[in-house]
Design a protein around this motif. Structure first.
Motif, PDB file in Angstrom:
ATOM      1  N   ILE A  69      -3.082   1.032 -20.148  1.00 40.88           N
ATOM      2  CA  ILE A  69      -3.504   0.125 -19.087  1.00 40.88           C
ATOM      3  C   ILE A  69      -4.031   1.008 -17.962  1.00 40.88           C
ATOM      4  O   ILE A  69      -3.286   1.815 -17.403  1.00 40.88           O
ATOM      5  N   VAL A  70      -5.300   0.856 -17.632  1.00 39.29           N
ATOM      6  CA  VAL A  70      -5.884   1.638 -16.549  1.00 39.29           C
ATOM      7  C   VAL A  70      -5.860   0.800 -15.277  1.00 39.29           C
ATOM      8  O   VAL A  70      -6.464  -0.274 -15.222  1.00 39.29           O
ATOM      9  N   LEU A  71      -5.152   1.269 -14.276  1.00 38.98           N
ATOM     10  CA  LEU A  71      -5.167   0.632 -12.957  1.00 38.98           C
ATOM     11  C   LEU A  71      -6.274   1.308 -12.165  1.00 38.98           C
ATOM     12  O   LEU A  71      -6.141   2.461 -11.740  1.00 38.98           O
ATOM     13  N   TYR A  72      -7.400   0.583 -11.984  1.00 38.74           N
ATOM     14  CA  TYR A  72      -8.578   1.211 -11.391  1.00 38.74           C
ATOM     15  C   TYR A  72      -8.735   0.835  -9.922  1.00 38.74           C
ATOM     16  O   TYR A  72      -8.740  -0.340  -9.571  1.00 38.74           O
ATOM     17  N   LEU A 102      -7.385  -2.859 -15.155  1.00 37.30           N
ATOM     18  CA  LEU A 102      -7.100  -3.803 -14.080  1.00 37.30           C
ATOM     19  C   LEU A 102      -7.708  -3.281 -12.783  1.00 37.30           C
ATOM     20  O   LEU A 102      -7.363  -2.197 -12.313  1.00 37.30           O
ATOM     21  N   GLY A 103      -8.638  -4.040 -12.212  1.00 36.25           N
ATOM     22  CA  GLY A 103      -9.202  -3.727 -10.913  1.00 36.25           C
ATOM     23  C   GLY A 103      -8.733  -4.730  -9.880  1.00 36.25           C
ATOM     24  O   GLY A 103      -8.335  -5.846 -10.221  1.00 36.25           O
ATOM     25  N   PHE A 104      -8.784  -4.342  -8.608  1.00 31.54           N
ATOM     26  CA  PHE A 104      -8.310  -5.236  -7.553  1.00 31.54           C
ATOM     27  C   PHE A 104      -9.046  -4.928  -6.251  1.00 31.54           C
ATOM     28  O   PHE A 104      -9.497  -3.813  -6.019  1.00 31.54           O
ATOM     29  N   ASN A 105      -9.155  -5.951  -5.407  1.00 28.46           N
ATOM     30  CA  ASN A 105      -9.810  -5.815  -4.106  1.00 28.46           C
ATOM     31  C   ASN A 105      -8.765  -5.555  -3.037  1.00 28.46           C
ATOM     32  O   ASN A 105      -8.156  -6.490  -2.510  1.00 28.46           O
ATOM     33  N   TYR A 106      -8.540  -4.288  -2.730  1.00 28.94           N
ATOM     34  CA  TYR A 106      -7.612  -3.972  -1.652  1.00 28.94           C
ATOM     35  C   TYR A 106      -8.282  -4.252  -0.303  1.00 28.94           C
ATOM     36  O   TYR A 106      -9.508  -4.360  -0.196  1.00 28.94           O
ATOM     37  N   ARG A 107      -7.471  -4.368   0.735  1.00 24.02           N
ATOM     38  CA  ARG A 107      -7.979  -4.663   2.069  1.00 24.02           C
ATOM     39  C   ARG A 107      -8.791  -3.490   2.624  1.00 24.02           C
ATOM     40  O   ARG A 107      -8.477  -2.342   2.356  1.00 24.02           O
ATOM     41  N   LEU A 108      -9.840  -3.819   3.390  1.00 23.84           N
ATOM     42  CA  LEU A 108     -10.825  -2.828   3.811  1.00 23.84           C
ATOM     43  C   LEU A 108     -10.956  -2.742   5.327  1.00 23.84           C
ATOM     44  O   LEU A 108     -10.608  -3.683   6.059  1.00 23.84           O
ATOM     45  N   VAL A 139      -2.347   4.416 -16.700  1.00 25.55           N
ATOM     46  CA  VAL A 139      -3.130   5.510 -16.136  1.00 25.55           C
ATOM     47  C   VAL A 139      -3.718   5.007 -14.826  1.00 25.55           C
ATOM     48  O   VAL A 139      -4.484   4.037 -14.803  1.00 25.55           O
ATOM     49  N   VAL A 140      -3.333   5.628 -13.724  1.00 24.67           N
ATOM     50  CA  VAL A 140      -3.874   5.268 -12.417  1.00 24.67           C
ATOM     51  C   VAL A 140      -5.176   6.032 -12.219  1.00 24.67           C
ATOM     52  O   VAL A 140      -5.213   7.260 -12.372  1.00 24.67           O
ATOM     53  N   ALA A 141      -6.247   5.313 -11.898  1.00 17.48           N
ATOM     54  CA  ALA A 141      -7.572   5.920 -11.820  1.00 17.48           C
ATOM     55  C   ALA A 141      -8.290   5.440 -10.574  1.00 17.48           C
ATOM     56  O   ALA A 141      -8.016   4.356 -10.055  1.00 17.48           O
TER      57      ALA A 141
END
Length: 299
Positions: A69-72, A102-108, A139-141
């Motif tokens: 599982i790639v956390l992108y 898995l991608g996600f929109n972190y706060r900017l 795998v954190v990427a």
């Protein structure tokens, strides 16, 4: 030496950046950035959902053959970028590995400074663990600022000692030193079409605010404890002002006994993997990412 395909990529980047003025809104810049990096050639399957109201996206290979599982974590200087701008890159990685990303929109920025993006990264990582995915399969990427967040997450996990470390770390053109101490910030200035030192100094100041010193390992993981890292792959172009971030991090990790691979790509620019459809080096880099992740998770 640049090639015609790379020159076309650089020209496209310059057109987008050159169209912005002081009056260009952050919303317009974000939309332009998503268009710049988007592609219709996405082979993976996508599924949108939310984690605690945070927009997320599963990007899955058509045939999932690897338990990784790639956390992108997308780049964009903490101001730009999204699961839309990086969907193609996540798809390329998923298909190369045969896995789920898995991608996600972190706060900017400008509304959200440190530690909000890092907090969101921890939320996504904690969610994966809560779903039953083994830490050794994660795998954190990340690329650029997202690469810095990926490395900072490991520093946070080490400090809090409440959650297990992931099984691997993948850093693409990572921003690992907000003090910008590397010689490459000056020596590569004329070669880098994406970043310049003054711009990065401004972003670092905006992101850190008054809450922390720039050499805080949660901001600049280069200055953290790099012992006992999981297997790590760093890819960076030799035309990047941030080249020394990758070189120094790799050297320090090796001296600390951590298993790390550093791959410096001749004539390549910042996060060249995003242009894998056009650049031979981008395609080769994606293949090497796939091999690294499969080997890391199978060990």
């Amino acid at each position: 030496m640049t090639t015609p395909p790379l020159n076309r990529v650089i020209e496209r980047i310059n057109r987008t950046y050159g169209s912005w003025t002081r009056n260009t809104t952050i919303e317009t810049m974000r939309a332009d950035w998503d268009v710049l990096f988007s592609s219709a050639a996405v082979a993976a399957q996508v599924e949108d959902f939310e984690i605690d109201a945070m927009a997320c996206r599963w990007v899955r290979a058509a045939e999932v053959t690897c338990p990784a599982i790639v956390l992108y974590i997308h780049g964009g200087g903490f101001r730009l970028g999204s699961i839309d701008s990086h969907q193609k890159l996540m798809s390329d990685i998923a298909c190369s590995v045969g896995c789920q990303v898995l991608g996600f929109n972190y706060r900017l920025l400008p509304d959200h400074r440190f530690p909000a993006p890092l907090d969101d990264t921890l939320i996504a990582y904690r969610w994966l663990l809560a779903q039953g995915y083994p830490a050794e399969h994660i795998v954190v990427a990340g690329d650029s600022a997202g690469g810095g967040l990926a490395a900072s997450l490991l520093q946070l996990l080490r400090l809090e000692k409440q959650l297990p470390m992931p099984g691997g770390l993948l850093l693409l053109s990572p921003w690992l030193d907000m003090t910008l101490s590397g010689d490459s910030y000056d020596s590569r200035a004329e070669l880098d079409p994406v970043h310049q030192k003054k711009m990065l100094q401004l972003l670092a100041s905006q992101y850190a605010g008054d809450s922390a010193e720039l050499d805080n390992p949660l901001l600049s993981p280069l200055f953290g404890d790099l012992t006992d890292l999981p297997p790590t792959l760093i890819q960076v172009g030799d035309c990047e002002v941030g080249l020394d971030d990758a070189v120094s991090y790799s050297r320090k990790a090796k001296e600390s006994g951590s298993p790390i691979q550093l791959s410096i790509w001749s004539s390549m620019i910042h996060v060249f993997q995003m242009f894998a459809d056009e650049l031979d080096s981008g395609r080769e880099a994606i293949q090497k990412i796939g091999a690294f992740i499969r080997a890391t998770v199978s060990n």
